[in-house]
Structures are given as structure tokens and as C-alpha cells.
Design a protein around this motif. Structure first.
Motif, PDB file in Angstrom:
ATOM      1  N   LYS A 171       1.815  10.106 -86.955  1.00 24.78           N
ATOM      2  CA  LYS A 171       0.832   9.613 -85.987  1.00 24.78           C
ATOM      3  C   LYS A 171       0.597  10.658 -84.889  1.00 24.78           C
ATOM      4  N   PRO A 172      -0.651  11.055 -84.661  1.00 30.06           N
ATOM      5  CA  PRO A 172      -0.934  12.046 -83.603  1.00 30.06           C
ATOM      6  C   PRO A 172      -0.484  11.575 -82.223  1.00 30.06           C
ATOM      7  N   GLU A 173      -0.654  10.257 -81.936  1.00 32.31           N
ATOM      8  CA  GLU A 173      -0.288   9.763 -80.607  1.00 32.31           C
ATOM      9  C   GLU A 173       1.213   9.898 -80.350  1.00 32.31           C
ATOM     10  N   TYR A 174       2.022   9.819 -81.432  1.00 30.26           N
ATOM     11  CA  TYR A 174       3.470  10.008 -81.279  1.00 30.26           C
ATOM     12  C   TYR A 174       3.756  11.422 -80.797  1.00 30.26           C
ATOM     13  N   HIS A 175       3.110  12.409 -81.410  1.00 29.26           N
ATOM     14  CA  HIS A 175       3.350  13.806 -81.030  1.00 29.26           C
ATOM     15  C   HIS A 175       2.851  14.090 -79.615  1.00 29.26           C
ATOM     16  N   LEU A 176       1.766  13.424 -79.202  1.00 28.25           N
ATOM     17  CA  LEU A 176       1.294  13.579 -77.825  1.00 28.25           C
ATOM     18  C   LEU A 176       2.321  13.013 -76.842  1.00 28.25           C
ATOM     19  N   ARG A 177       2.881  11.837 -77.170  1.00 27.01           N
ATOM     20  CA  ARG A 177       3.905  11.248 -76.304  1.00 27.01           C
ATOM     21  C   ARG A 177       5.128  12.151 -76.212  1.00 27.01           C
ATOM     22  N   MET A 178       5.547  12.695 -77.358  1.00 27.33           N
ATOM     23  CA  MET A 178       6.727  13.555 -77.369  1.00 27.33           C
ATOM     24  C   MET A 178       6.474  14.833 -76.579  1.00 27.33           C
ATOM     25  N   ALA A 179       5.243  15.382 -76.703  1.00 21.84           N
ATOM     26  CA  ALA A 179       4.919  16.592 -75.942  1.00 21.84           C
ATOM     27  C   ALA A 179       4.986  16.306 -74.442  1.00 21.84           C
ATOM     28  N   ALA A 180       4.473  15.142 -74.023  1.00 24.24           N
ATOM     29  CA  ALA A 180       4.523  14.768 -72.609  1.00 24.24           C
ATOM     30  C   ALA A 180       5.965  14.591 -72.134  1.00 24.24           C
ATOM     31  N   ILE A 181       6.796  13.958 -72.997  1.00 30.06           N
ATOM     32  CA  ILE A 181       8.213  13.758 -72.653  1.00 30.06           C
ATOM     33  C   ILE A 181       8.918  15.103 -72.493  1.00 30.06           C
ATOM     34  N   HIS A 182       8.673  16.039 -73.434  1.00 31.83           N
ATOM     35  CA  HIS A 182       9.325  17.350 -73.370  1.00 31.83           C
ATOM     36  C   HIS A 182       8.841  18.140 -72.152  1.00 31.83           C
ATOM     37  N   GLU A 183       7.531  18.020 -71.830  1.00 35.55           N
ATOM     38  CA  GLU A 183       7.007  18.715 -70.654  1.00 35.55           C
ATOM     39  C   GLU A 183       7.636  18.165 -69.373  1.00 35.55           C
ATOM     40  N   LYS A 184       7.798  16.839 -69.341  1.00 37.09           N
ATOM     41  CA  LYS A 184       8.413  16.216 -68.175  1.00 37.09           C
ATOM     42  C   LYS A 184       9.860  16.688 -68.014  1.00 37.09           C
ATOM     43  N   LYS A 185      10.600  16.770 -69.148  1.00 40.05           N
ATOM     44  CA  LYS A 185      11.988  17.245 -69.089  1.00 40.05           C
ATOM     45  C   LYS A 185      12.046  18.700 -68.641  1.00 40.05           C
ATOM     46  N   ALA A 186      11.107  19.518 -69.166  1.00 39.03           N
ATOM     47  CA  ALA A 186      11.088  20.942 -68.796  1.00 39.03           C
ATOM     48  C   ALA A 186      10.799  21.106 -67.305  1.00 39.03           C
ATOM     49  N   ALA A 187       9.842  20.305 -66.790  1.00 34.41           N
ATOM     50  CA  ALA A 187       9.516  20.374 -65.359  1.00 34.41           C
ATOM     51  C   ALA A 187      10.713  19.973 -64.504  1.00 34.41           C
ATOM     52  N   GLU A 188      11.450  18.948 -64.966  1.00 35.47           N
ATOM     53  CA  GLU A 188      12.640  18.508 -64.236  1.00 35.47           C
ATOM     54  C   GLU A 188      13.710  19.596 -64.227  1.00 35.47           C
ATOM     55  N   HIS A 189      13.874  20.289 -65.380  1.00 38.82           N
ATOM     56  CA  HIS A 189      14.855  21.379 -65.453  1.00 38.82           C
ATOM     57  C   HIS A 189      14.457  22.521 -64.519  1.00 38.82           C
ATOM     58  N   ARG A 190      13.130  22.853 -64.446  1.00 39.45           N
ATOM     59  CA  ARG A 190      12.665  23.921 -63.552  1.00 39.45           C
ATOM     60  C   ARG A 190      12.917  23.555 -62.089  1.00 39.45           C
ATOM     61  N   ARG A 191      12.652  22.281 -61.748  1.00 39.21           N
ATOM     62  CA  ARG A 191      12.864  21.835 -60.379  1.00 39.21           C
ATOM     63  C   ARG A 191      14.333  21.944 -59.984  1.00 39.21           C
ATOM     64  N   LEU A 192      15.227  21.510 -60.911  1.00 36.03           N
ATOM     65  CA  LEU A 192      16.661  21.587 -60.627  1.00 36.03           C
ATOM     66  C   LEU A 192      17.123  23.029 -60.488  1.00 36.03           C
ATOM     67  N   ALA A 193      16.540  23.908 -61.332  1.00 38.24           N
ATOM     68  CA  ALA A 193      16.916  25.332 -61.249  1.00 38.24           C
ATOM     69  C   ALA A 193      16.476  25.934 -59.920  1.00 38.24           C
ATOM     70  N   GLU A 194      15.270  25.554 -59.471  1.00 39.93           N
ATOM     71  CA  GLU A 194      14.782  26.064 -58.187  1.00 39.93           C
ATOM     72  C   GLU A 194      15.644  25.566 -57.034  1.00 39.93           C
ATOM     73  N   VAL A 195      16.022  24.270 -57.109  1.00 40.28           N
ATOM     74  CA  VAL A 195      16.874  23.708 -56.055  1.00 40.28           C
ATOM     75  C   VAL A 195      18.227  24.402 -56.038  1.00 40.28           C
ATOM     76  N   ALA A 196      18.784  24.617 -57.243  1.00 41.86           N
ATOM     77  CA  ALA A 196      20.109  25.252 -57.335  1.00 41.86           C
ATOM     78  C   ALA A 196      20.069  26.695 -56.855  1.00 41.86           C
ATOM     79  N   GLY A 197      18.941  27.384 -57.036  1.00 40.63           N
ATOM     80  CA  GLY A 197      18.854  28.789 -56.652  1.00 40.63           C
ATOM     81  C   GLY A 197      18.320  29.007 -55.251  1.00 40.63           C
ATOM     82  N   GLY A 198      17.865  27.954 -54.583  1.00 39.88           N
ATOM     83  CA  GLY A 198      17.269  28.092 -53.250  1.00 39.88           C
ATOM     84  C   GLY A 198      18.313  28.065 -52.142  1.00 39.88           C
ATOM     85  N   GLU A 199      17.837  28.140 -50.901  1.00 40.74           N
ATOM     86  CA  GLU A 199      18.717  28.128 -49.713  1.00 40.74           C
ATOM     87  C   GLU A 199      18.828  26.721 -49.158  1.00 40.74           C
TER      88      GLU A 199
END
Length: 463
Positions: free
Chosen positions: A427-455
Motif C-alpha cells: 500500500k502506498p499510504e503505508y510507505h508514506l506513513r513510514m517515511a513520515a515516521i522515519h523523518e520525525k525520528k531523524a529530526a528528533e535525533h538531530r535536535r538531541l544531537a544539537e542540544v548535546a553539542g550546544g552550550e
């Protein structure tokens, strides 16, 4: 033209079928554990207070004027098992109209496997008794499979058997129950009382008409069912036949999308817990109690009748079901699911050698006039079922890591929509949902990395 793809043997179930099988097997597994407890209780009771056990199961009650002054043991075998066979009738009807048995090609596998799984144990028994000079009356004893007991073994050993193999085992047991019913009706029917039989058929006709008219209410069907059962008992045909006949009459398909469940599904959902949790365990409690001693266990392997039962359950069932499955695959040109091996089929075939409930019933019917031999046959059923359980448990445990991986793949639901991912990959809609989930996880990981590396806010090091 494009080449025809070969049909998969024991492939993935459809989502509705998978959900139905999961629900049905969940109830049967709980019932199987209760069945094990009841059987062990009966054995302990019979071997520690044998007189009390015999007094209780031999106690008579019921209206004698209606021909129903029965012992507790007979009420369990003829009455409570009618509930078990009622559920078996509904299961069979559902399989025929909505399950695997509705497609002749798909039905060929469990039907051929079940037939071979009944014929070979019967032949093993007859051959053993012909060579050993025993009675061939018990040929039908090792032909049955006890699905509840088998699932209890799976629960105890903790194997994550894939749903396709579980569904195969369940369908095998349903077909097995059908032929067991036919065996009881044809070979273990005493002198017929045609008046009572006619009354039973009339009651079944009324039952069918009420169903077709859409009449609802347990207060209508339960009293009518009891009357039909009583007439069937007095007719000379085993009373459990009334249960399966009424089960087969229920409608097991939905008329349209506005009907969430068919009448058969609703009734089965209500009655299955009663069958698995009460009727079958009570039958086991009052039938499985036999005196067990070293000498008695030794006799199981020396008398032709009891040895035939043990060999039929342990060897005949495994060879018959495995051989029947292989033949069905060979002549229908079906391909075994690439995730499974023929060793898995043999392990499930060995598991089907647990023939507890119906085997005990047929043992009582086959040797009614010989109580001593009846008890010995029961001991043989218990012994054969135990050996089959241990053997299949070992075989399944060897492959348990593989099964766990397959089970986890079947259950994985990363998008948390309640539907396993394997059913949505196309189902195409399944892959769209999964892409959104993975993008959300990636954004969360980037935010945590920025927080961990900041002052930190006070300027004294990393935040």
C-alpha cells in the motif's frame, strides 16, 4: 503467456483469517491448560482415593422416566461433549463457507492430511492386533487429534509457532473432528429407536426453520437444543451428533457489510469458552482417572490392544499427516513456504498425535462391555499422547529461534495502526506513513544531537 506461479503451501494467511485463528487458538490454549490440570487431577484422585473417585463418577442422576438416569461420567461424555461437538460443527461450517475449506485447491491439503492422519493410525492398530492376536475393535481410538491439548503443549514449551502452521493444525483438527463424528455415528450406534430418532430430526427441522426466520434468543434455542439432545440420546445414536448437527445449521457468513459478525461467529464466540473452559476439562476429570502402576504401564507396551493405540498415536499420526501433506503438495504441485522446512511439517504432524479427548470417548464406546480393557485403553491413550507431546516438543524446540523470528515479523506494527506491517507493504499510504515516521525520528535525533553539542545557558560547558 506469463508462466503460472506455483501455489504456496502453508503460506501467509489473509488478515481476517489470521485474526480469527488467533482468537480461536487463544481460547483453546487456555482450555488446553485447564484440560491438562483436569487430567492430572483425575489421575491423582483415582490413584490416591480410587474408591471416592469411582463413587463420584458412578453416581446416577437425571429423570429416569425420560431415559436420562445417567452416571456423572456419562453426563460428561454424552452431555458436555455435545457442547464441544457443537463448537466443532460451527468451526467446520465456517471453514466450509469462509475459511480454507471453501477453496477446493486449498482444502485438498488439510483434508488429505487429515484422512491420511486417521487411516494410517487405524492401519497401525489393526496390523499390531492382527499380528498380536488382539481385538481390532479399538481401531478408531488412535485416529483423533485433541487441538486443546496440543495447544496447551505449545503454551508450556513456549514455541512461537507461525500462524500458518497453527492454522494448519486447527484445520486438521476440524476435519479430524468431522470424520471422528462420522466414525461414532456409523460404527458406534446401538439399536435404533426410530420414534426418538424421528423426534430428534423433527426438532432439528424446527431449529433450522427458526434460524432461517431470524428468531433470536437463547431462551428459545437452549431448551430446544436440550430436547433434541435428549431425543438423540434415546434414539441409540451417540448424543454428540445432535451438537454437531445444530452447529452445522448456523449461518457462518455475513449477509452484507452492515453485519459485523455472522450468527455462527457470535454464537461460537459465546460458547467456545464454555466448551474449552468447562465441558472438555470436566469430561477429562471424569474419564482420565485410571489406576497407574508400574505393572499397568508395562502392560501398555505388551498387550496388542494398548500397544496398537500407542503406536497409532505416536507413529501412525506423524507418518500419516506428514505423508498426506507431502502427497498433496506433490500432486497439486504446491510449493512449501520458503520460510518453513518439511521438518516443521513433521513436528506439527507429531503434535497431532495427542489424541486425548475424542480418543478417550471412542475408547469407552469401543470396549463398553469390558471395563478392565477400557481402563487399559485409556492408559494407552494417556501414554501415547504424552510420548507424542514430548517428541513434538523436542522437535519444535529445536526450531524455536526460527519460529520466534517469523512470529516477530508477523506481529511487527511500526506505524501503530493495529495492522501488522506485512499486510501493508503493497500500500502506498503505508510507505508514506513510514517515511513520515522515519523523518520525525531523524529530526528528533538531530535536535538531541544539537542540544548535546550546544552550550548551557550559564555558559559553563555543554548543555
Amino acid at each position: 503467456p506469463a508462466p503460472r506461479t506455483r501455489r504456496k503451501l502453508l503460506g501467509r494467511l489473509s488478515l481476517p483469517e489470521r485474526n480469527f485463528v488467533a482468537e480461536a487458538l487463544r481460547t483453546e490454549t487456555v482450555g488446553g491448560v485447564l484440560l491438562l490440570v483436569a487430567a492430572v487431577t483425575a489421575l491423582i484422585w483415582a490413584n490416591t482415593a480410587g474408591g471416592a473417585y469411582e463413587s463420584v463418577r458412578g453416581f446416577h442422576l437425571g429423570p429416569g422416566s425420560l431415559g436420562l438416569d445417567l452416571s456423572v461420567q456419562h453426563w460428561a461424555a454424552d452431555g458436555l461433549l455435545a457442547v464441544f461437538f457443537f463448537v466443532a460443527g460451527i468451526e467446520l461450517k465456517r471453514e466450509l463457507v469462509a475459511g480454507d475449506l471453501r477453496d477446493p485447491r486449498a482444502a485438498a491439503l488439510p483434508v488429505v492430511a487429515a484422512l491420511c492422519g486417521m487411516a494410517v493410525p487405524a492401519l497401525v492398530y489393526v496390523l499390531t492386533n492382527t499380528l498380536g492376536g488382539g481385538s481390532t475393535n479399538g481401531w478408531a481410538v488412535p485416529t483423533a487429534t485433541d487441538i486443546a491439548f496440543a495447544l496447551a503443549v505449545l503454551a508450556v514449551i513456549g514455541t512461537s509457532l507461525p500462524s500458518a502452521l497453527r492454522a494448519f493444525l486447527l484445520t486438521l483438527a476440524v476435519v479430524d473432528d468431522l470424520f471422528a463424528i462420522l466414525i461414532i455415528a456409523v460404527f458406534f450406534t446401538s439399536d435404533l429407536n426410530f420414534a426418538a430418532l424421528g423426534g430428534a430430526f423433527l426438532g432439528l427441522a424446527v431449529f433450522w426453520v427458526l434460524l432461517r426466520k431470524g428468531v433470536r434468543g437463547w431462551y428459545v434455542y437452549v431448551p430446544l437444543g436440550v430436547i433434541i439432545w435428549g431425543l438423540m440420546y434415546n434414539s441409540g445414536i451417540h448424543a454428540t451428533i445432535a451438537g454437531v448437527a445444530m452447529g452445522l445449521m448456523l449461518r457462518c457468513h455475513r449477509r452484507d457489510e452492515s453485519e459485523p459478525h455472522s450468527p455462527g461467529e457470535r454464537v461460537e464466540h459465546l460458547v467456545r469458552p464454555l466448551s474449552a473452559g468447562l465441558a472438555v476439562p470436566l469430561f477429562a476429570l471424569f474419564s482420565a482417572g485410571v489406576s497407574v502402576s508400574g505393572g499397568a504401564l508395562g502392560d501398555v507396551f505388551t498387550q496388542p490392544e494398548t500397544l496398537g493405540v500407542v503406536l497409532g498415536l505416536v507413529v501412525g499420526k506423524a507418518v500419516g499427516i506428514f505423508g498426506g501433506t507431502w502427497l498433496a503438495a506433490r500432486f497439486t504441485k504446491a510449493e512449501l513456504n520458503e520460510d518453513l522446512a518439511w521438518a516443521d511439517v513433521f513436528a506439527v504432524a507429531s503434535l497431532a498425535g495427542i489424541g486425548f479427548t475424542v480418543s478417550l470417548l471412542i475408547g469407552e464406546l469401543a470396549f463398553t462391555g469390558d471395563p478392565r480393557l477400557t481402563d487399559e485403553i485409556k492408559a494407552a491413550v494417556l501414554t501415547g499422547s504424552l510420548i507424542a507431546a514430548v517428541l513434538s516438543g523436542i522437535l519444535l524446540k529445536i526450531r524455536n529461534a526460527k519460529y520466534r523470528g517469523l512470529w516477530e515479523d508477523e506481529e511487527r506494527d511500526e506505524d501503530l495502526d493495529g495492522i501488522p506491517d506485512v499486510y501493508e507493504l503493497h500500500k502506498p499510504e503505508y510507505h508514506l506513513r513510514m517515511a513520515a515516521i522515519h523523518e520525525k525520528k531523524a529530526a528528533e535525533h538531530r535536535r538531541l544531537a544539537e542540544v548535546a553539542g550546544g552550550e548551557s545557558e550559564d555558559g559553563n560547558g555543554p548543555a
